[in-house]
Structure formats: structure tokens, C-alpha cells
Design a protein around this motif. Structure first.
Motif, PDB file in Angstrom:
ATOM      1  N   GLU A 333       0.843  -1.206   0.000  1.00 18.12           N
ATOM      2  CA  GLU A 333       0.000   0.000   0.000  1.00 18.12           C
ATOM      3  C   GLU A 333       0.880   1.259   0.000  1.00 18.12           C
ATOM      4  O   GLU A 333       0.630   2.215  -0.736  1.00 18.12           O
ATOM      5  N   ILE A 334       1.913   1.240   0.849  1.00 14.02           N
ATOM      6  CA  ILE A 334       2.825   2.385   0.917  1.00 14.02           C
ATOM      7  C   ILE A 334       3.594   2.513  -0.397  1.00 14.02           C
ATOM      8  O   ILE A 334       3.755   3.604  -0.948  1.00 14.02           O
ATOM      9  N   SER A 335       4.030   1.382  -0.902  1.00 17.28           N
ATOM     10  CA  SER A 335       4.771   1.380  -2.155  1.00 17.28           C
ATOM     11  C   SER A 335       3.931   2.011  -3.265  1.00 17.28           C
ATOM     12  O   SER A 335       4.426   2.826  -4.056  1.00 17.28           O
ATOM     13  N   TRP A 336       2.657   1.662  -3.306  1.00 12.73           N
ATOM     14  CA  TRP A 336       1.760   2.226  -4.317  1.00 12.73           C
ATOM     15  C   TRP A 336       1.593   3.740  -4.114  1.00 12.73           C
ATOM     16  O   TRP A 336       1.615   4.514  -5.071  1.00 12.73           O
ATOM     17  N   ALA A 337       1.461   4.136  -2.855  1.00  6.75           N
ATOM     18  CA  ALA A 337       1.290   5.567  -2.567  1.00  6.75           C
ATOM     19  C   ALA A 337       2.520   6.346  -3.025  1.00  6.75           C
ATOM     20  O   ALA A 337       2.399   7.418  -3.646  1.00  6.75           O
ATOM     21  N   LEU A 338       3.695   5.809  -2.762  1.00 11.58           N
ATOM     22  CA  LEU A 338       4.934   6.504  -3.141  1.00 11.58           C
ATOM     23  C   LEU A 338       5.078   6.556  -4.661  1.00 11.58           C
ATOM     24  O   LEU A 338       5.485   7.575  -5.235  1.00 11.58           O
ATOM     25  N   ASN A 339       4.720   5.446  -5.307  1.00 10.32           N
ATOM     26  CA  ASN A 339       4.724   5.397  -6.766  1.00 10.32           C
ATOM     27  C   ASN A 339       3.749   6.440  -7.330  1.00 10.32           C
ATOM     28  O   ASN A 339       4.046   7.122  -8.322  1.00 10.32           O
ATOM     29  N   SER A 340       2.604   6.584  -6.667  1.00 12.37           N
ATOM     30  CA  SER A 340       1.592   7.555  -7.103  1.00 12.37           C
ATOM     31  C   SER A 340       2.101   8.983  -6.945  1.00 12.37           C
ATOM     32  O   SER A 340       1.794   9.849  -7.769  1.00 12.37           O
ATOM     33  N   VAL A 341       2.843   9.237  -5.878  1.00 12.33           N
ATOM     34  CA  VAL A 341       3.426  10.563  -5.686  1.00 12.33           C
ATOM     35  C   VAL A 341       4.342  10.865  -6.869  1.00 12.33           C
ATOM     36  O   VAL A 341       4.276  11.947  -7.482  1.00 12.33           O
ATOM     37  N   GLU A 342       5.153   9.879  -7.242  1.00 15.82           N
ATOM     38  CA  GLU A 342       6.083  10.089  -8.356  1.00 15.82           C
ATOM     39  C   GLU A 342       5.328  10.312  -9.676  1.00 15.82           C
ATOM     40  O   GLU A 342       5.694  11.186 -10.472  1.00 15.82           O
ATOM     41  N   LEU A 343       4.257   9.547  -9.868  1.00 18.05           N
ATOM     42  CA  LEU A 343       3.442   9.728 -11.085  1.00 18.05           C
ATOM     43  C   LEU A 343       2.778  11.108 -11.109  1.00 18.05           C
ATOM     44  O   LEU A 343       2.669  11.744 -12.161  1.00 18.05           O
ATOM     45  N   ALA A 344       2.356  11.574  -9.934  1.00 15.94           N
ATOM     46  CA  ALA A 344       1.726  12.900  -9.856  1.00 15.94           C
ATOM     47  C   ALA A 344       2.738  13.997 -10.200  1.00 15.94           C
ATOM     48  O   ALA A 344       2.413  14.959 -10.897  1.00 15.94           O
ATOM     49  N   LEU A 345       3.965  13.845  -9.718  1.00 16.70           N
ATOM     50  CA  LEU A 345       5.016  14.831 -10.050  1.00 16.70           C
ATOM     51  C   LEU A 345       5.252  14.858 -11.558  1.00 16.70           C
ATOM     52  O   LEU A 345       5.484  15.908 -12.153  1.00 16.70           O
ATOM     53  N   ASP A 346       5.167  13.688 -12.176  1.00 19.87           N
ATOM     54  CA  ASP A 346       5.336  13.583 -13.628  1.00 19.87           C
ATOM     55  C   ASP A 346       4.197  14.310 -14.342  1.00 19.87           C
ATOM     56  O   ASP A 346       4.417  15.105 -15.252  1.00 19.87           O
ATOM     57  N   LYS A 347       2.984  14.071 -13.893  1.00 24.06           N
ATOM     58  CA  LYS A 347       1.809  14.687 -14.517  1.00 24.06           C
ATOM     59  C   LYS A 347       1.871  16.214 -14.414  1.00 24.06           C
ATOM     60  O   LYS A 347       1.448  16.924 -15.324  1.00 24.06           O
ATOM     61  N   LEU A 348       2.416  16.699 -13.307  1.00 18.14           N
ATOM     62  CA  LEU A 348       2.523  18.151 -13.117  1.00 18.14           C
ATOM     63  C   LEU A 348       3.798  18.716 -13.757  1.00 18.14           C
ATOM     64  O   LEU A 348       4.109  19.892 -13.600  1.00 18.14           O
ATOM     65  N   LYS A 349       4.531  17.853 -14.456  1.00 20.34           N
ATOM     66  CA  LYS A 349       5.788  18.227 -15.136  1.00 20.34           C
ATOM     67  C   LYS A 349       6.837  18.787 -14.160  1.00 20.34           C
ATOM     68  O   LYS A 349       7.626  19.667 -14.482  1.00 20.34           O
ATOM     69  N   ILE A 350       6.815  18.250 -12.937  1.00 23.57           N
ATOM     70  CA  ILE A 350       7.802  18.677 -11.937  1.00 23.57           C
ATOM     71  C   ILE A 350       9.046  17.783 -12.046  1.00 23.57           C
ATOM     72  O   ILE A 350      10.172  18.242 -11.951  1.00 23.57           O
ATOM     73  N   ARG A 351       8.816  16.507 -12.257  1.00 22.77           N
ATOM     74  CA  ARG A 351       9.931  15.552 -12.371  1.00 22.77           C
ATOM     75  C   ARG A 351       9.466  14.380 -13.212  1.00 22.77           C
ATOM     76  O   ARG A 351       8.398  13.824 -12.968  1.00 22.77           O
ATOM     77  N   GLU A 352      10.293  13.977 -14.156  1.00 21.19           N
ATOM     78  CA  GLU A 352       9.905  12.889 -15.057  1.00 21.19           C
ATOM     79  C   GLU A 352       9.904  11.549 -14.316  1.00 21.19           C
ATOM     80  O   GLU A 352      10.835  11.238 -13.568  1.00 21.19           O
ATOM     81  N   PHE A 353       8.873  10.750 -14.568  1.00 17.20           N
ATOM     82  CA  PHE A 353       8.728   9.459 -13.894  1.00 17.20           C
ATOM     83  C   PHE A 353       9.767   8.446 -14.380  1.00 17.20           C
ATOM     84  O   PHE A 353       9.952   8.272 -15.584  1.00 17.20           O
ATOM     85  N   ASP A 354      10.442   7.798 -13.414  1.00 15.22           N
ATOM     86  CA  ASP A 354      11.342   6.703 -13.801  1.00 15.22           C
ATOM     87  C   ASP A 354      11.303   5.540 -12.794  1.00 15.22           C
ATOM     88  O   ASP A 354      12.165   4.668 -12.808  1.00 15.22           O
ATOM     89  N   GLY A 355      10.295   5.570 -11.923  1.00 16.07           N
ATOM     90  CA  GLY A 355      10.129   4.450 -10.993  1.00 16.07           C
ATOM     91  C   GLY A 355      11.061   4.460  -9.791  1.00 16.07           C
ATOM     92  O   GLY A 355      11.149   3.469  -9.067  1.00 16.07           O
ATOM     93  N   THR A 356      11.721   5.581  -9.567  1.00 15.88           N
ATOM     94  CA  THR A 356      12.695   5.657  -8.468  1.00 15.88           C
ATOM     95  C   THR A 356      12.046   5.429  -7.092  1.00 15.88           C
ATOM     96  O   THR A 356      12.562   4.663  -6.275  1.00 15.88           O
ATOM     97  N   ALA A 357      10.900   6.079  -6.841  1.00 15.15           N
ATOM     98  CA  ALA A 357      10.314   6.054  -5.492  1.00 15.15           C
ATOM     99  C   ALA A 357      10.019   4.636  -5.016  1.00 15.15           C
ATOM    100  O   ALA A 357      10.431   4.243  -3.918  1.00 15.15           O
ATOM    101  N   SER A 358       9.336   3.851  -5.841  1.00 14.15           N
ATOM    102  CA  SER A 358       8.984   2.506  -5.375  1.00 14.15           C
ATOM    103  C   SER A 358      10.217   1.605  -5.340  1.00 14.15           C
ATOM    104  O   SER A 358      10.314   0.715  -4.496  1.00 14.15           O
ATOM    105  N   ARG A 359      11.176   1.849  -6.239  1.00  9.57           N
ATOM    106  CA  ARG A 359      12.418   1.061  -6.201  1.00  9.57           C
ATOM    107  C   ARG A 359      13.177   1.320  -4.897  1.00  9.57           C
ATOM    108  O   ARG A 359      13.576   0.387  -4.198  1.00  9.57           O
ATOM    109  N   VAL A 360      13.334   2.607  -4.547  1.00  2.00           N
ATOM    110  CA  VAL A 360      14.059   2.959  -3.322  1.00  2.00           C
ATOM    111  C   VAL A 360      13.328   2.421  -2.091  1.00  2.00           C
ATOM    112  O   VAL A 360      13.950   1.889  -1.170  1.00  2.00           O
ATOM    113  N   PHE A 361      12.009   2.516  -2.116  1.00  2.00           N
ATOM    114  CA  PHE A 361      11.234   1.979  -0.981  1.00  2.00           C
ATOM    115  C   PHE A 361      11.470   0.477  -0.838  1.00  2.00           C
ATOM    116  O   PHE A 361      11.778  -0.015   0.250  1.00  2.00           O
TER     117      PHE A 361
END
Ligand SMILES: *Cc1c(COP(=O)(O)O)cnc(C)c1O
Length: 371
Positions: A333-361
Motif C-alpha cells: 500500500e505504501i509502495s503504491w502511494a509513493l509510486n503515485s506521488v512520483e506519477l503525480a510529479l510527472d503529470k505536473l511536469k515537476i519531475r519525469e517518472f522513472d520508478g525511483t520512489a517505489s524502487r528505493v522503498f
């Protein structure tokens, strides 16, 4: 939708089932047996001399602790909504106060406590959050308690452990009241509050009873006999007994260890995608990020990825998001939430998505040993 707010937290399915019985009458041997079992487990997890259950949310227990233990002047720490609330409670009962106010990311200072006690020798109680949920901040509550008792051994230390009891081990040696609430780390629906009490607090309460519904002397007297002064919140106490059974089966130390590890792993993950942890001394109950576009991030996560995170209040409204870390949360559940945060940053063009958050978690949670 995954509920990942730092209260209310999701109620596990088997606990919902444990509460889905016919309504029990509270003055029966059947219910008293459940009450006794829950009470015994509560005493174990709190570690305090006594414990009281109240049919109210956490704020009711805060009020009960203040009105029953403070007779002259209350020193309270305000670094957020809940700290501020202790002051409002005192004011409502015409109790004089001394306020130690901090920005919501800043833990209380021991020196400030010392100075306040020196300037106001009539302070007879201190109220502080152990974990201030408004900014996900951990106060040095145990150290405050120790310092205060060295200056005045009779001072009453009231601690709000609503987002700490069940999250980490608390050193209760100098704490007189330890407050918890059902809908946070205990993973129950709202409506049950608990207060652990020291021997000294019990003596004060019994010597000079105060209040009516929140009269802790009358509750203590009957709860020792496994009943309550008024109708018990039977359903919630059934749930409490069931969740505490699960916690003890897992092992309290294990629960604390997993909680800490999950917190460290989520923190690393959020930092790895360039986010800033808000509090200077983070509580383990949640991870809190400061971001100018926090509400946009939260909205995308909710609408597109079905995870419900909490925002901020007052001056932090729209500036932070908070991810729950209390209870028996599944790592996926946490992994998904963190992945979603990263996807949201991508959607807002703040940072390009590359799967870092869930990998690091995953790396930190599953592949590395605890430090
Ligand atoms: C949730 C919470 C409370 C209690 O709030 P209620 O809505 O009355 O249950 C008090 N203190 C802290 C730190 C909390 O997180």
C-alpha cells in the motif's frame, strides 16, 4: 481507494468482523469478560500503573486529563493544531496557561520548559503532544517530562500519545497521563479514547475528583471492576480486544520495528524524488512532505491512483501532504502511494517518472537490514 491518512486509519477486515456481533448489554458477565481482557492488554501496551477507557474521541481524553490533573496553571506546547487545543481546553475551564509556541516543524526546547517553570513556579501540569500530527513532528516529550520532574516532582506530565501509542516504545517513567485514541494507531473506528495513568496521577485524581462525565475518579473506581460509569462503547471495546490480540500475536516489538523500517524506507523514497520532509524531527506516525503544490499532487493521487493522503491545515493548508505510517499497513500500500506521488510529479511536469520512489522503498524495506 486506499485510506492512507494519519487518522482515521483503515480497520482490518477481521476486526470489522469481530465487531459485527449483536449488541451486547454492558452490565453482563459476557461483556465484563471482554472488558477485562481489553483492559489487561491495554495495561500491557501502555505500561502505565492504571488505564481508563472513555466513550469519546481523543479530544475528550485530552480534556479529562487537563481538568483532572491541572488545578493551578498549565504549561502547554503549541507546535500545531493539537498542541493549540490543550490551550483552548484550559481556557474553556478558566485554567491559567503558559504557552510555548513553535513553528509546526520545530520540536519544543527543553531550555524553554526550564525557563517557563522558573518564571512560573505555580505551574502544576505540562501538556505536550509526543507526536504532533499537524506537521508530523516528534516532540522530546520524555525529556521534557524528566526535566520537569527534576525541577518539581509533583508536576503532572500530560502527554498526547494519540499518534504514538502503538507506533513506538515510549519511555513512560516520568509521564503521568498518556492519551490514545481508537482511530489512529489502534486501527479502530473513532469513538474510544484511552488514558494511561501513573500512580501519582491516580492519587491526585482520587484525592480531588473533578467533573461529571469526564470524572476520572468515578471511572477508575468502576473500571478496576471491569465496568464503566456510563454505558460502555461495547462495540469498540470488542474491536480493541481483537486488535490488541493481533498486535500481541505479531509482537509489540515487531510492530514497532516494522513501523520504524517502513518510515525510514518511505522517507528515503520521497527524498530520492527530490521531495522535502517537513518536520525537523519527524514522528514515526506519518511522513510529511512540504511542497508548494501539495494539494494538486494530492488531488491527482486521489483521482488517478486511488490513494487518499492527508493535507495540511491553517497556514500549511495546500503546502504539505501526509502519508500515514500507523498500524498494520501493508508495504504494497505504501509502495503504491509513493509510486503515485512520483506519477503525480510527472503529470505536473515537476519531475519525469522513472520508478525511483517505489524502487528505493522496496530496496530499503525488503533488501536492507535495519539500522
Ligand atoms: C487525532 C488527534 C487528536 C484527537 O482528535 P479527535 O478528533 O478528538 O480524535 C489529538 N491529538 C493528536 C496528536 C491527534 O493526532
Amino acid at each position: 481507494m486506499i485510506l492512507l491518512t494519519p487518522g482515521p486509519t483503515p480497520v482490518p477486515e477481521n476486526i470489522r468482523q469481530a465487531m459485527a456481533t449483536q449488541t451486547l448489554h454492558h452490565r453482563t458477565p459476557e461483556f465484563e469478560k471482554i472488558f477485562a481482557s481489553a483492559r489487561e492488554k491495554l495495561l500491557k501496551i501502555f505500561g502505565t500503573h492504571e488505564v481508563i477507557m472513555l466513550g469519546s474521541t481523543g479530544t475528550g481524553a485530552m480534556e479529562a486529563a487537563v481538568t483532572n490533573l491541572c488545578k493551578k496553571k498549565l504549561l502547554f506546547v503549541n507546535a500545531g493544531k493539537f498542541g493549540e487545543r490543550f490551550g483552548k481546553i484550559a481556557k474553556a475551564f478558566n485554567i491559567e496557561t503558559v504557552e510555548l509556541k513553535y513553528e509546526w516543524d520545530t520540536p519544543a526546547s527543553i531550555d524553554d520548559v526550564k525557563t517557563a517553570l522558573k518564571n512560573h513556579p505555580d505551574i502544576d501540569a505540562i501538556a505536550v503532544q509526543i507526536s504532533e500530527s499537524a506537521g508530523g513532528l516528534r516532540h522530546p516529550a520524555e525529556e521534557i517530562a524528566k526535566t520537569a520532574k527534576e525541577i518539581n516532582p509533583n508536576i503532572q506530565i500530560i502527554t498526547d500519545g494519540i499518534t504514538t501509542v502503538g507506533v513506538e516504545k515510549i519511555d513512560i517513567s516520568n509521564i503521568d497521563a498518556l492519551i490514545a485514541g481508537s482511530q489512529k494507531a489502534f486501527m479502530l473506528p473513532p469513538g474510544l479514547a484511552m488514558i494511561g495513568l501513573s500512580k501519582q496521577a491516580v492519587e491526585i485524581i482520587e484525592k480531588n475528583p473533578r467533573g461529571y462525565y469526564f470524572n476520572l475518579a468515578s471511572e477508575l473506581k468502576v473500571q478496576k471492576k471491569n465496568t464503566t460509569a456510563y454505558t460502555a462503547v461495547t462495540t469498540l471495546i470488542q474491536g480493541l480486544d481483537a486488535i490488541l490480540s493481533d498486535i500481541f500475536q505479531l509482537g509489540v516489538e515487531n510492530l514497532y520495528e516494522i513501523t520504524k523500517k517502513r518510515h525510514q524506507a518511505s522517507t528515503k523514497a520521497l527524498e530520492s524524488i527530490g521531495l522535502n520532509i517537513y518536520p525537523k524531527n519527524p514522528a514515526l506516525s506519518m511522513t510529511t512532505d512540504y511542497h508548494e503544490r501539495a494539494d494538486e499532487i494530492r488531488k491527482i493521487i486521489k483521482n488517478d491512483f486511488e490513494a487518499n493522503l492527508a493535507g495540511g491545515q491553517d497556514h500549511l493548508s495546500g503546502k504539505i501532504f501526509r502519508i500515514n505510517n500507523m498500524g498494520l499497513i501493508k508495504p504494497y500500500e505504501i509502495s503504491w502511494a509513493l509510486n503515485s506521488v512520483e506519477l503525480a510529479l510527472d503529470k505536473l511536469k515537476i519531475r519525469e517518472f522513472d520508478g525511483t520512489a517505489s524502487r528505493v522503498f522496496s530496496q530499503a524495506f525488503f533488501k536492507s537490514s535495519n539500522d
